[in-house]
Design an enzyme around this catalytic site. Structure first.
Site, PDB file in Angstrom:
ATOM      1  N   ASP A 172      11.705  -3.286  -2.919  1.00  0.00           N
ATOM      2  CA  ASP A 172      10.664  -3.365  -3.945  1.00  0.00           C
ATOM      3  C   ASP A 172      11.251  -2.902  -5.272  1.00  0.00           C
ATOM      4  OD1 ASP A 172       8.570  -4.215  -2.264  1.00  0.00           O
ATOM      5  OD2 ASP A 172       8.212  -2.165  -1.600  1.00  0.00           O
ATOM      6  N   ASP A 231       5.607 -10.166  -2.621  1.00  0.00           N
ATOM      7  CA  ASP A 231       4.242  -9.633  -2.697  1.00  0.00           C
ATOM      8  C   ASP A 231       3.459 -10.331  -3.805  1.00  0.00           C
ATOM      9  OD1 ASP A 231       5.001  -7.751  -0.740  1.00  0.00           O
ATOM     10  OD2 ASP A 231       5.653  -6.326  -2.267  1.00  0.00           O
TER      11      ASP A 231
END
Length: 198
Positions: free
Chosen positions: A146, A169
């Site tokens: 991330d 995401d």
């Protein structure tokens, strides 16, 4: 361009953008490194890793991680079938793009989970090496990368929107938002049934 080609192009481009950004971060940043994009406090790149659940939630150790990865693979199979059926029905292009983005997002995070543990070494106090001789994990136990961080407000004891996420995401979120916006085109049968029963 046919709806099938739009779906394929959307999936391929979205996965490529996701994976290129993750590989770049892994091979140029140490875990925890951060910089402000164009000097903006509210848009940062901060390198983190998690075991693949929202906000880094974990359950069940290695067995839980394996279950989560296998569940995602099964879910992707279902999404692929849904996309194929939507293309066959010649649904609205926005609906096809939405499902394609959801599929690409799911596949993007599966790639991390399945492969990253065996192709990268650790990013802890170290910039990871791609195709390392000393990988940090094993098959199906890789960590999801991330990096996108938007702390819109930061106080001493509170940060508004402290989630750190990735391209995959984002694709899922955009896809779901498109399905909500085009819900009548996405779920026409359900709409007709509601009208008949009311």
């Amino acid at each position: 361009m046919s709806k099938k080609h739009i779906a394929i192009l959307t999936v391929v481009l979205a996965i490529l953008i996701d994976q290129i950004s993750k590989i770049y971060i892994k091979t140029h940043f140490q875990l925890g490194d951060e910089f402000k994009v164009l000097g903006m406090d509210w848009f940062r790149i901060r390198f983190t890793e998690n075991n693949g659940m929202a906000w880094g939630f974990e359950f069940g150790g290695k067995a839980g991680k394996l279950f989560l990865t296998l569940f995602r693979i099964v879910a992707v199979t279902g999404i692929m079938y849904w996309l194929w059926q939507t293309i066959k029905k010649k649904s609205h292009t926005a609906v096809i793009v939405a499902i394609s983005l959801i599929l690409a997002g799911a596949v993007g995070n599966i790639i991390d989970s399945v492969f990253y543990g065996v192709i990268f070494d650790s990013s802890y106090h170290n910039v990871a090496t791609l195709f390392s001789d000393n990988p940090y994990g094993e098959w199906f136990h890789g960590k999801v990368v991330d990096m996108l961080y938007f702390p819109i407000y930061e106080g001493e004891s509170f940060t508004f929107f402290n989630a750190i996420f990735n391209g995959a995401d984002s694709w899922i979120t955009i896809g779901v938002a498109l399905l909500i916006l085009f819900n009548k085109q996405a779920f026409p049968k359900e709409e007709k049934e509601i009208e008949q029963t009311s």
